[in-house]
Design a protein around this motif. Structure first.
Motif, PDB file in Angstrom:
ATOM      1  N   PHE A 179      11.052  16.015   4.910  1.00  0.00           N
ATOM      2  CA  PHE A 179      10.641  15.559   6.156  1.00  0.00           C
ATOM      3  C   PHE A 179       8.961  14.410   5.342  1.00  0.00           C
ATOM      4  N   PHE A 180       9.149  13.079   6.978  1.00  0.00           N
ATOM      5  CA  PHE A 180       7.678  12.464   6.639  1.00  0.00           C
ATOM      6  C   PHE A 180       7.265  11.721   8.017  1.00  0.00           C
ATOM      7  N   PHE A 181       6.207  12.587   8.281  1.00  0.00           N
ATOM      8  CA  PHE A 181       5.002  11.197   9.113  1.00  0.00           C
ATOM      9  C   PHE A 181       3.971  11.054   8.932  1.00  0.00           C
ATOM     10  N   PRO A 182       3.979   9.708   9.512  1.00  0.00           N
ATOM     11  CA  PRO A 182       2.666   9.251   8.809  1.00  0.00           C
ATOM     12  C   PRO A 182       2.048   9.297   9.815  1.00  0.00           C
ATOM     13  N   VAL A 183       0.996  10.290   9.643  1.00  0.00           N
ATOM     14  CA  VAL A 183      -0.060  10.310  10.818  1.00  0.00           C
ATOM     15  C   VAL A 183      -1.317   9.268  10.884  1.00  0.00           C
ATOM     16  N   VAL A 184      -1.412   9.795   9.435  1.00  0.00           N
ATOM     17  CA  VAL A 184      -2.907   8.489   9.695  1.00  0.00           C
ATOM     18  C   VAL A 184      -2.675   6.763   9.675  1.00  0.00           C
ATOM     19  N   THR A 185      -1.642   6.563   8.885  1.00  0.00           N
ATOM     20  CA  THR A 185      -0.944   5.060   9.445  1.00  0.00           C
ATOM     21  C   THR A 185      -0.306   4.496  10.919  1.00  0.00           C
ATOM     22  N   CYS A 186      -0.046   6.088  11.985  1.00  0.00           N
ATOM     23  CA  CYS A 186      -0.687   5.854  13.033  1.00  0.00           C
ATOM     24  C   CYS A 186      -1.141   5.621  13.894  1.00  0.00           C
ATOM     25  N   ILE A 187      -2.329   6.362  13.071  1.00  0.00           N
ATOM     26  CA  ILE A 187      -3.551   6.018  13.897  1.00  0.00           C
ATOM     27  C   ILE A 187      -4.641   4.645  13.775  1.00  0.00           C
ATOM     28  N   VAL A 209       1.093  -1.305   0.204  1.00  0.00           N
ATOM     29  CA  VAL A 209       0.070  -0.346   0.115  1.00  0.00           C
ATOM     30  C   VAL A 209       0.865   1.533   0.220  1.00  0.00           C
ATOM     31  N   GLY A 210       2.267   1.417   1.067  1.00  0.00           N
ATOM     32  CA  GLY A 210       2.525   2.700   1.043  1.00  0.00           C
ATOM     33  C   GLY A 210       2.591   2.744   1.968  1.00  0.00           C
ATOM     34  N   ARG A 211       2.274   4.485   1.666  1.00  0.00           N
ATOM     35  CA  ARG A 211       1.982   5.443   2.141  1.00  0.00           C
ATOM     36  C   ARG A 211       0.217   5.502   2.137  1.00  0.00           C
ATOM     37  N   LEU A 212      -0.053   6.201   3.210  1.00  0.00           N
ATOM     38  CA  LEU A 212      -1.957   7.035   3.140  1.00  0.00           C
ATOM     39  C   LEU A 212      -1.968   7.865   2.796  1.00  0.00           C
ATOM     40  N   PRO A 213      -3.462   7.981   2.595  1.00  0.00           N
ATOM     41  CA  PRO A 213      -3.486   9.665   2.503  1.00  0.00           C
ATOM     42  C   PRO A 213      -3.570  10.325   3.707  1.00  0.00           C
ATOM     43  N   GLY A 214      -3.761  11.327   3.866  1.00  0.00           N
ATOM     44  CA  GLY A 214      -2.714  12.109   5.956  1.00  0.00           C
ATOM     45  C   GLY A 214      -2.173  12.175   5.986  1.00  0.00           C
ATOM     46  N   ASP A 215      -0.732  10.852   5.576  1.00  0.00           N
ATOM     47  CA  ASP A 215       0.346  11.413   6.114  1.00  0.00           C
ATOM     48  C   ASP A 215       1.041  12.162   5.662  1.00  0.00           C
ATOM     49  N   ILE A 216       1.815  13.127   6.500  1.00  0.00           N
ATOM     50  CA  ILE A 216       3.015  14.467   6.089  1.00  0.00           C
ATOM     51  C   ILE A 216       3.926  13.803   5.278  1.00  0.00           C
ATOM     52  N   PHE A 217       4.137  14.365   4.196  1.00  0.00           N
ATOM     53  CA  PHE A 217       5.371  14.185   3.593  1.00  0.00           C
ATOM     54  C   PHE A 217       5.637  15.440   2.706  1.00  0.00           C
ATOM     55  N   VAL A 218       6.725  16.616   2.974  1.00  0.00           N
ATOM     56  CA  VAL A 218       7.331  17.434   3.236  1.00  0.00           C
ATOM     57  C   VAL A 218       8.353  17.428   2.335  1.00  0.00           C
ATOM     58  N   LYS A 219       9.244  17.671   1.143  1.00  0.00           N
ATOM     59  CA  LYS A 219      10.219  17.563   0.370  1.00  0.00           C
ATOM     60  C   LYS A 219      10.590  18.903  -0.147  1.00  0.00           C
TER      61      LYS A 219
END
Length: 66
Positions: A41-49, A25-35
């Motif tokens: 910077f990657f912070f998996p907010v939705v994945t953590c939830i 699946v990879g990254r879920l929608p809602g995960d924060i990804f800034v380049k």
């Protein structure tokens, strides 16, 4: 003590399935990804939830098995 190995096998199978799904699946929608430039910077907010909800359900289920 005979239940513990069974619980470990079930938990291992669940982790294997979750790892395989996560890999495909990879990254879920809602995960924060800034380049920006060389900084990523990657912070998996939705994945953590999602992981938190799944673990809460599993721990609640195994806690009630007694």
């Amino acid at each position: 003590m005979t239940e513990f190995p069974k619980i470990l096998m079930v938990l291992g199978a669940v982790l294997l399935i979750v790892g395989a799904v996560w890999h495909f699946v990879g990254r879920l929608p809602g995960d924060i990804f800034v380049k920006k430039g060389n900084v990523t910077f990657f912070f998996p907010v939705v994945t953590c939830i999602v992981i938190s909800v799944i673990l809460s359900i599993l721990l609640n289920f195994f806690g009630r098995m007694k």
